[in-house]
Design a protein around this motif. Structure first.
Motif, short mmCIF file in Angstrom:
data_model
loop_
_atom_site.label_atom_id
_atom_site.label_comp_id
_atom_site.label_asym_id
_atom_site.label_seq_id
_atom_site.Cartn_x
_atom_site.Cartn_y
_atom_site.Cartn_z
N ILE A 1 -11.64 1.41 -7.74
CA ILE A 1 -11.75 2.48 -8.74
C ILE A 1 -10.33 2.95 -9.06
N GLY A 2 -9.93 2.77 -10.31
CA GLY A 2 -8.58 3.17 -10.69
C GLY A 2 -8.31 2.85 -12.14
N THR A 3 -7.31 3.53 -12.71
CA THR A 3 -6.97 3.33 -14.12
C THR A 3 -5.46 3.19 -14.28
N TYR A 4 -5.08 2.76 -15.48
CA TYR A 4 -3.67 2.65 -15.90
C TYR A 4 -2.85 1.68 -15.04
N GLY A 5 -3.52 0.81 -14.29
CA GLY A 5 -2.77 -0.16 -13.48
C GLY A 5 -2.15 0.43 -12.23
N LYS A 6 -2.51 1.68 -11.91
CA LYS A 6 -1.92 2.33 -10.73
C LYS A 6 -2.48 1.72 -9.44
N GLY A 7 -1.58 1.46 -8.49
CA GLY A 7 -2.00 0.94 -7.19
C GLY A 7 -2.23 -0.56 -7.16
N VAL A 8 -1.96 -1.26 -8.28
CA VAL A 8 -2.17 -2.71 -8.34
C VAL A 8 -1.02 -3.42 -7.61
N ILE A 9 -1.39 -4.42 -6.81
CA ILE A 9 -0.41 -5.19 -6.02
C ILE A 9 -0.51 -6.66 -6.42
N ARG A 10 0.64 -7.27 -6.69
CA ARG A 10 0.66 -8.73 -6.87
C ARG A 10 1.14 -9.34 -5.57
N ALA A 11 0.30 -10.18 -4.95
CA ALA A 11 0.63 -10.80 -3.67
C ALA A 11 0.78 -12.31 -3.87
N GLU A 12 1.80 -12.89 -3.21
CA GLU A 12 2.05 -14.33 -3.40
C GLU A 12 2.36 -15.04 -2.08
#
Length: 252
Positions: A57-68
């Motif tokens: 649950i979240g908006t505006y891309g906040k808290g998104v993590i790109r993991a590689e």
């Protein structure tokens, strides 16, 4: 006693994904999505090398993590403009878990998006119930990521742009028209699919990204999309239509 009004928004990304993957027409365009766990993160990195770890649950891309997983025992992740590297999976996972704490997260297969001026972009597709009660694609706008960010959201520094010059860097005018047709179809099919489960929905905003093979991927679906991004375009006709339909739907 009056009947309970069906809800007009669905906040859980997991709930929306569960509905959409049941639609055979949409399934090929939905990135593999799983609930976050230590074992699932490891498995998906081994499968795809790059994933996005997102708040359920979240908006505006906040808290998104790109993991590689760049190579054996070389793990990295990025949150906003901060990047960290690790030489073993356990410390990598623990660091992400420390950031997440007790919030519910999902893991989504990472799509290597096409670029515009060396910046990743996707396309917001606005779909609304029209005054005749039918789903209609009313807005298309490109969103170009901030050079140092991993998300394209306007609120996270992304740049809204007319999709024709955005796509013209890559393809011909004829191909652009075919892409627009595809976006319209995907948008309306997604809206109809969600509407069967959640009949209170009156509008959705899809974020669709293209990979190098021009496969359109449904990255996210927002049931309370911000209409004002369309006001950033020089031509205000699309914005006026979006607002007109939004006001009409609110009266029903």
């Amino acid at each position: 006693m009056s009947e309970k009004k069906p809800r007009s928004t669905v906040v859980s990304k997991w709930a929306k994904t569960k509905v959409l993957v049941k639609c055979k027409k949409l399934l090929p365009f939905i990135p593999d999505t799983q609930k976050f766990s230590e074992s699932t993160l490891k498995k998906m990195l081994e499968l795809y090398s790059m994933v996005y770890v997102k708040p359920e649950i979240g908006t505006y891309g906040k808290g998104v993590i790109r993991a590689e997983l760049l190579k054996p025992n070389h793990f990295t992740y990025q949150i906003e403009s901060t990047e960290r590297s690790f030489k073993d999976y356990k410390s990598f996972y623990n660091s992400i878990q420390n950031y997440i704490q007790k919030k519910r997260y999902i893991i989504q297969r990472g799509i290597h998006l096409l670029k515009y001026n060396k910046r990743h972009f996707d396309i917001r597709v606005m779909v609304q119930l029209n005054p005749e009660g039918k789903w209609e694609t009313t807005g298309l706008i490109g969103r170009v990521a901030h050079p140092k960010k991993i998300v394209t959201n306007y609120h996270s520094g992304g740049t809204p742009i007319d999709i024709k010059p955005l796509l013209a860097v890559h393809i011909s005018n004829y191909e652009i028209q075919k892409i627009i047709h595809t976006l319209n179809e995907l948008g309306e099919s997604t809206a109809k699919s969600l509407h069967k489960k959640y009949p209170g929905l009156k509008q959705i905003g899809l974020d669709i990204g293209f990979d190098r093979t021009w496969t359109p991927w449904i990255i996210e679906v927002n049931t309370k999309p911000d209409p004002y991004i369309f006001n950033k375009l020089a031509d205000k006709s699309m914005y006026r239509k979006v607002i007109r339909y939004k006001k009409a739907a609110a009266k029903v």
